[in-house]
Write an enzyme that holds these catalytic residues in place. Structure first.
Site, PDB file in Angstrom:
ATOM      1  N   ASP A   7     -20.722 -23.202 -19.758  1.00 42.33           N
ATOM      2  CA  ASP A   7     -21.744 -22.907 -20.752  1.00 42.33           C
ATOM      3  C   ASP A   7     -22.669 -21.849 -20.123  1.00 42.33           C
ATOM      4  O   ASP A   7     -22.674 -21.682 -18.899  1.00 42.33           O
ATOM      5  CB  ASP A   7     -22.490 -24.212 -21.054  1.00 42.33           C
ATOM      6  CG  ASP A   7     -23.657 -24.008 -21.970  1.00 42.33           C
ATOM      7  OD1 ASP A   7     -23.462 -23.425 -23.040  1.00 42.33           O
ATOM      8  OD2 ASP A   7     -24.786 -24.421 -21.609  1.00 42.33           O
ATOM      9  N   LEU A   8     -23.434 -21.134 -20.920  1.00 46.76           N
ATOM     10  CA  LEU A   8     -24.275 -20.059 -20.374  1.00 46.76           C
ATOM     11  C   LEU A   8     -25.726 -20.516 -20.194  1.00 46.76           C
ATOM     12  O   LEU A   8     -26.201 -20.715 -19.082  1.00 46.76           O
ATOM     13  CB  LEU A   8     -24.192 -18.842 -21.313  1.00 46.76           C
ATOM     14  CG  LEU A   8     -24.966 -17.600 -20.898  1.00 46.76           C
ATOM     15  CD1 LEU A   8     -24.517 -17.073 -19.545  1.00 46.76           C
ATOM     16  CD2 LEU A   8     -24.799 -16.501 -21.959  1.00 46.76           C
ATOM     17  N   ASP A   9     -26.404 -20.731 -21.333  1.00 50.44           N
ATOM     18  CA  ASP A   9     -27.816 -21.107 -21.277  1.00 50.44           C
ATOM     19  C   ASP A   9     -27.969 -22.502 -20.665  1.00 50.44           C
ATOM     20  O   ASP A   9     -27.434 -23.473 -21.180  1.00 50.44           O
ATOM     21  CB  ASP A   9     -28.398 -21.083 -22.698  1.00 50.44           C
ATOM     22  CG  ASP A   9     -29.821 -21.605 -22.745  1.00 50.44           C
ATOM     23  OD1 ASP A   9     -30.527 -21.483 -21.729  1.00 50.44           O
ATOM     24  OD2 ASP A   9     -30.222 -22.135 -23.789  1.00 50.44           O
ATOM     25  N   THR A  15     -32.056 -19.173 -20.253  1.00 51.69           N
ATOM     26  CA  THR A  15     -32.540 -18.348 -21.362  1.00 51.69           C
ATOM     27  C   THR A  15     -33.327 -19.187 -22.371  1.00 51.69           C
ATOM     28  O   THR A  15     -33.934 -18.629 -23.287  1.00 51.69           O
ATOM     29  CB  THR A  15     -31.366 -17.645 -22.086  1.00 51.69           C
ATOM     30  OG1 THR A  15     -30.281 -18.549 -22.164  1.00 51.69           O
ATOM     31  CG2 THR A  15     -30.937 -16.393 -21.359  1.00 51.69           C
ATOM     32  N   LYS A  43     -31.400 -26.817 -27.719  1.00 53.47           N
ATOM     33  CA  LYS A  43     -30.508 -26.417 -26.621  1.00 53.47           C
ATOM     34  C   LYS A  43     -29.046 -26.639 -26.989  1.00 53.47           C
ATOM     35  O   LYS A  43     -28.665 -27.738 -27.403  1.00 53.47           O
ATOM     36  CB  LYS A  43     -30.865 -27.175 -25.346  1.00 53.47           C
ATOM     37  CG  LYS A  43     -32.146 -26.657 -24.732  1.00 53.47           C
ATOM     38  CD  LYS A  43     -32.404 -27.214 -23.356  1.00 53.47           C
ATOM     39  CE  LYS A  43     -33.664 -26.586 -22.776  1.00 53.47           C
ATOM     40  NZ  LYS A  43     -34.105 -27.243 -21.554  1.00 53.47           N
ATOM     41  N   SER A 112     -19.767 -20.281 -24.577  1.00 55.85           N
ATOM     42  CA  SER A 112     -21.169 -20.332 -25.004  1.00 55.85           C
ATOM     43  C   SER A 112     -21.302 -20.222 -26.517  1.00 55.85           C
ATOM     44  O   SER A 112     -20.503 -19.555 -27.175  1.00 55.85           O
ATOM     45  CB  SER A 112     -21.924 -19.160 -24.355  1.00 55.85           C
ATOM     46  OG  SER A 112     -23.194 -18.988 -24.935  1.00 55.85           O
ATOM     47  N   ALA A 113     -22.346 -20.849 -27.060  1.00 54.97           N
ATOM     48  CA  ALA A 113     -22.638 -20.730 -28.490  1.00 54.97           C
ATOM     49  C   ALA A 113     -23.320 -19.403 -28.819  1.00 54.97           C
ATOM     50  O   ALA A 113     -23.406 -19.008 -29.981  1.00 54.97           O
ATOM     51  CB  ALA A 113     -23.552 -21.876 -28.909  1.00 54.97           C
ATOM     52  N   LYS A 143     -20.429 -26.080 -31.212  1.00 56.30           N
ATOM     53  CA  LYS A 143     -20.410 -27.359 -30.507  1.00 56.30           C
ATOM     54  C   LYS A 143     -21.225 -28.356 -31.340  1.00 56.30           C
ATOM     55  O   LYS A 143     -22.231 -27.944 -31.898  1.00 56.30           O
ATOM     56  CB  LYS A 143     -21.042 -27.224 -29.114  1.00 56.30           C
ATOM     57  CG  LYS A 143     -20.375 -26.168 -28.217  1.00 56.30           C
ATOM     58  CD  LYS A 143     -21.268 -25.870 -27.011  1.00 56.30           C
ATOM     59  CE  LYS A 143     -20.750 -24.678 -26.233  1.00 56.30           C
ATOM     60  NZ  LYS A 143     -21.629 -24.273 -25.123  1.00 56.30           N
ATOM     61  N   GLU A 167     -21.660 -28.114 -18.465  1.00 55.32           N
ATOM     62  CA  GLU A 167     -22.512 -28.083 -19.665  1.00 55.32           C
ATOM     63  C   GLU A 167     -23.862 -28.752 -19.451  1.00 55.32           C
ATOM     64  O   GLU A 167     -23.935 -29.750 -18.740  1.00 55.32           O
ATOM     65  CB  GLU A 167     -21.807 -28.863 -20.788  1.00 55.32           C
ATOM     66  CG  GLU A 167     -21.300 -28.040 -21.939  1.00 55.32           C
ATOM     67  CD  GLU A 167     -22.353 -27.361 -22.802  1.00 55.32           C
ATOM     68  OE1 GLU A 167     -23.543 -27.660 -22.678  1.00 55.32           O
ATOM     69  OE2 GLU A 167     -21.980 -26.531 -23.622  1.00 55.32           O
ATOM     70  N   ASP A 168     -24.899 -28.231 -20.111  1.00 58.93           N
ATOM     71  CA  ASP A 168     -26.225 -28.858 -19.994  1.00 58.93           C
ATOM     72  C   ASP A 168     -26.688 -29.499 -21.308  1.00 58.93           C
ATOM     73  O   ASP A 168     -27.795 -30.025 -21.360  1.00 58.93           O
ATOM     74  CB  ASP A 168     -27.283 -27.824 -19.567  1.00 58.93           C
ATOM     75  CG  ASP A 168     -27.639 -26.882 -20.701  1.00 58.93           C
ATOM     76  OD1 ASP A 168     -26.701 -26.402 -21.373  1.00 58.93           O
ATOM     77  OD2 ASP A 168     -28.830 -26.654 -20.933  1.00 58.93           O
TER      78      ASP A 168
HETATM   79  P1  B16 Z   1     -27.891 -16.928 -30.032  1.00 58.20           P
HETATM   80  P2  B16 Z   1     -25.297 -21.904 -24.782  1.00 58.20           P
HETATM   81  C1  B16 Z   1     -26.942 -21.510 -26.849  1.00 58.20           C
HETATM   82  O1  B16 Z   1     -26.367 -21.054 -25.650  1.00 58.20           O
HETATM   83  C2  B16 Z   1     -28.403 -21.876 -26.631  1.00 58.20           C
HETATM   84  O2  B16 Z   1     -28.481 -23.008 -25.764  1.00 58.20           O
HETATM   85  C3  B16 Z   1     -29.035 -22.223 -27.961  1.00 58.20           C
HETATM   86  O3  B16 Z   1     -30.394 -22.540 -27.767  1.00 58.20           O
HETATM   87  C4  B16 Z   1     -28.886 -21.018 -28.902  1.00 58.20           C
HETATM   88  O4  B16 Z   1     -29.445 -21.308 -30.174  1.00 58.20           O
HETATM   89  C5  B16 Z   1     -27.396 -20.692 -29.048  1.00 58.20           C
HETATM   90  O5  B16 Z   1     -26.854 -20.412 -27.771  1.00 58.20           O
HETATM   91  C6  B16 Z   1     -27.161 -19.486 -29.940  1.00 58.20           C
HETATM   92  O6  B16 Z   1     -27.707 -18.354 -29.305  1.00 58.20           O
HETATM   93  O7  B16 Z   1     -29.003 -17.040 -30.989  1.00 58.20           O
HETATM   94  O8  B16 Z   1     -28.143 -15.999 -28.863  1.00 58.20           O
HETATM   95  O9  B16 Z   1     -26.566 -16.620 -30.718  1.00 58.20           O
HETATM   96  O10 B16 Z   1     -26.069 -23.027 -24.154  1.00 58.20           O
HETATM   97  O11 B16 Z   1     -24.180 -22.380 -25.704  1.00 58.20           O
HETATM   98  O12 B16 Z   1     -24.814 -20.878 -23.773  1.00 58.20           O
HETATM   99 MG    MG Z   2     -26.433 -24.685 -22.650  1.00 55.68          MG
END
Ligand code: B16
Ligand code: MG
Length: 207
Positions: A7-9, A15, A43, A112-113, A143, A167-168
């Site tokens: 996962d990224l964030d 972020t 998150k 990542s999402a 997810k 994953e967090d």
């Molecule tokens: P964006 P991850 C997620 O990243 C974030 O945790 C979540 O807060 C955010 O809404 C989502 O990405 C979408 O991000 O608006 O940049 O498309 O944890 O899946 O890496």
């Molecule tokens: Mg995350």
């Protein structure tokens, strides 16, 4: 483990603080307060689902076209912040663990999402450490649906059972298990039940 999917964030980079500043700005524009505790609910959640949660917090309903405009406003703010990211914001152990895995012949993928993952990886100068990048621009279902991780394993040419997800977020742990993978949670068991192991960060995975 033949493949590691990250996962990224919250795993590679924090972020969430920039998502928070941007969402809080939107809430202010709409006339209500949005706290850091409220932000915890966002998150790992997709952008439009995050907006729905934010509007629920504020007790506000918007027509669909307004929602699209609000999400675009938030994203423009968020992109302003992440355009200034640099490698100094990588979470402890992230670069070293990715490098160590690749030296051991373990394949690496991003799962990542975020639709902004490409920009973030470029700013952090780590795009070259991933054999595959699957982000929010490439999947239909967010997810806890397992699509993002299944596609990651497929792109690595590996069976799900040979992959481990880092994953967090609770939705991400659920997605990893639904994909038939082992899940290492970045966080505490009380907050992230259902994982196979728990660590505070990738520095602990380095051993
Ligand atoms: P964006 P991850 C997620 O990243 C974030 O945790 C979540 O807060 C955010 O809404 C989502 O990405 C979408 O991000 O608006 O940049 O498309 O944890 O899946 O890496
Ligand atoms: Mg995350």
């Amino acid at each position: 483990m033949k493949g590691a999917i990250f996962d990224l964030d919250g795993v590679i980079v924090d972020t969430a603080k920039y998502h928070y500043l941007a969402w809080r700005g939107l809430a202010e524009k709409l006339g209500f307060a949005f706290t850091e505790a409220d932000n915890e609910r966002l998150k790992g959640v997709s952008r439009m689902r995050s907006l729905d949660i934010l509007l629920t917090v504020g007790g506000v309903t918007l027509p669909e076209a307004e929602k699209e405009r609000a999400a675009a406003w938030k994203n423009a703010k968020y992109v302003e912040y992440i355009s200034r990211l640099d490698a100094g914001e990588l979470l402890p152990g992230a670069r070293d663990y990715l490098t160590a895995l690749r030296e051991r012949g373990v394949k690496t993928a991003l799962g990542s999402a975020s639709k902004n993952a490409g920009l973030i990886l470029a700013r952090l100068d780590i795009a070259g450490l991933f054999d595959a990048v699957v982000d929010g621009t490439r999947v239909e279902k967010a997810k806890p649906d397992p699509e993002v991780f299944r596609l990651g394993a497929r792109e690595l040419g590996l069976a799900p059972a040979d992959c481990v997800v880092f994953e967090d977020a609770a939705a991400g742990i659920e997605a990893a298990k639904a994909a038939g993978m082992r899940a290492v949670a970045i966080g505490r068991p009380e907050l992230l039940p259902g994982a196979d192991a728990w660590i505070a960060g990738l520095h602990e995975a380095l051993g």
